[in-house]
Design an enzyme around this catalytic site. Structure first.
Site, PDB file in Angstrom:
ATOM      1  CG  ASP A 144      -0.347  -0.518   2.273  1.00 19.42           C
ATOM      2  OD1 ASP A 144       0.988  -0.212   2.738  1.00 19.42           O
ATOM      3  OD2 ASP A 144      -0.925  -0.778   3.607  1.00 19.42           O
ATOM      4  CG  ASN A 148      -8.437  -1.747  12.630  1.00 15.27           C
ATOM      5  OD1 ASN A 148      -7.531  -2.297  12.020  1.00 15.27           O
ATOM      6  ND2 ASN A 148      -9.122  -0.425  11.997  1.00 15.27           N
ATOM      7  CG  HIS A 187      -5.844  -2.327   9.233  1.00 14.51           C
ATOM      8  ND1 HIS A 187      -5.901  -1.132  10.168  1.00 14.51           N
ATOM      9  CD2 HIS A 187      -4.267  -2.310   8.807  1.00 14.51           C
ATOM     10  CE1 HIS A 187      -4.571  -0.598   9.975  1.00 14.51           C
ATOM     11  NE2 HIS A 187      -3.649  -1.226   9.553  1.00 14.51           N
ATOM     12  CD  GLU A 227      -8.590   0.896   8.305  1.00 12.35           C
ATOM     13  OE1 GLU A 227      -8.503  -0.042   9.329  1.00 12.35           O
ATOM     14  OE2 GLU A 227      -8.046   1.862   8.740  1.00 12.35           O
TER      15      GLU A 227
END
Ligand code: GLP
Length: 265
Positions: free
Chosen positions: A67, A136, A138, A143
């Site tokens: 990314d 979280n 990801h 996400e």
């Protein structure tokens, strides 16, 4: 899913670097999927140390990163392009033409995403994808609520992810709110996946990934559906796993002994 629990973060990072070095020794022209984040820094340092000792040839592989922040040019100090050059590519002496990251500053991000997918395909796909995990759950910048079959595209970052990553930016500097990221489907196409998690702040995410339901609420849980996925973590990150005793019995200290089953008497 193989769960390897190492005693501490340095040994977990070393175990991952050793796997990468072993692959590059066996296949110097391998295609690696690479990740960024604080977790990966000691992995890359260990890999560089091994290359310096001549453990493998470090200039033949091709890499594709997960990314990049939208809006950051490759020379921006907080861009993932910059991170990879500083932490791995320059120390290894890897030619820029061997390395690939999506361009977060591309004028047409949709076209850039399609180009990136095509480049991975043209390279023959990814042999080993390295992953970290967000608190979280990801992976890359996928996400929670990301489609589990998504491809490379722009994602909006959650407030939590923006806050978690603020530590890499100067005080008062704006942290980008969008990223161009490989999709979960893109990650799942890799032939092998190794996810590394260290530290107690990752324990809930690791438990949800390994022992929770496969769900877009925890994108990393999709690794349960991959035939060759290995999770490497330290004791702290493994702290919320209900079955850690079992994983440690199968892989004592993260070892992967050949399976020898004696006669049943
Ligand atoms: C970012 C990256 C992820 C990485 C995550 C965790 O969100 N896009 O690839 O896994 O951060 O980073 P850290 O290792 O710093 O906890």
């Amino acid at each position: 899913m193989k769960i390897l629990i190492l005693p501490d973060a340095p040994s977990a990072c070393c175990a991952v670097a050793n796997r990468m070095a072993a692959l590059l020794k066996a296949r110097p022209e391998a295609v690696l999927g690479l990740a960024t984040g604080g977790t990966m820094e000691p992995v890359y340092a260990a890999l560089i140390a091994q290359a310096a000792k001549g453990a493998f040839c470090a200039t033949g592989f091709t890499s594709f990163n997960l990314d990049e922040y939208v809006g950051l040019a490759p020379d921006h100090p907080q861009s993932y392009h910059h991170y990879m050059r500083a932490h791995l590519f320059a120390p290894l002496g890897l030619a820029a033409s061997n390395t690939h990251l999506p361009r977060g500053d591309a004028p047409d991000l949709e076209a850039e995403a399609a180009r990136y997918e095509q480049a991975i395909t043209q390279a023959g796909g990814i042999d080993l994808q390295l992953l970290g995990i967000g608190a979280n759950g990801h992976i890359g910048f996928n996400e929670p609520s990301s489609s589990l079959v998504s491809r490379t595209r722009v994602k909006t970052l959650t407030r939590k992810t923006v806050e978690d990553n603020r530590r890499f930016f100067a005080p008062g500097e704006t942290v980008p709110g969008y990223a161009l990221t490989m999709g979960i489907g893109t990650v799942m196409d890799a032939r092998n996946i190794v996810l590394l998690a260290t530290g107690a702040h990752k324990a809930q995410a690791v438990a949800a990934m390994v022992e929770g339901p496969v769900s877009a609420s925890c994108p990393a849980s999709i690794l349960q559906m991959h035939a060759h996925a290995t999770v490497v973590c330290d004791r702290e990150a493994a702290g919320a796993l209900r079955m850690s005793e079992y994983y440690e019995t199968v892989h004592p200290e993260g070892a992967e002994p050949a399976l020898t089953i004696g006669p049943v008497v």
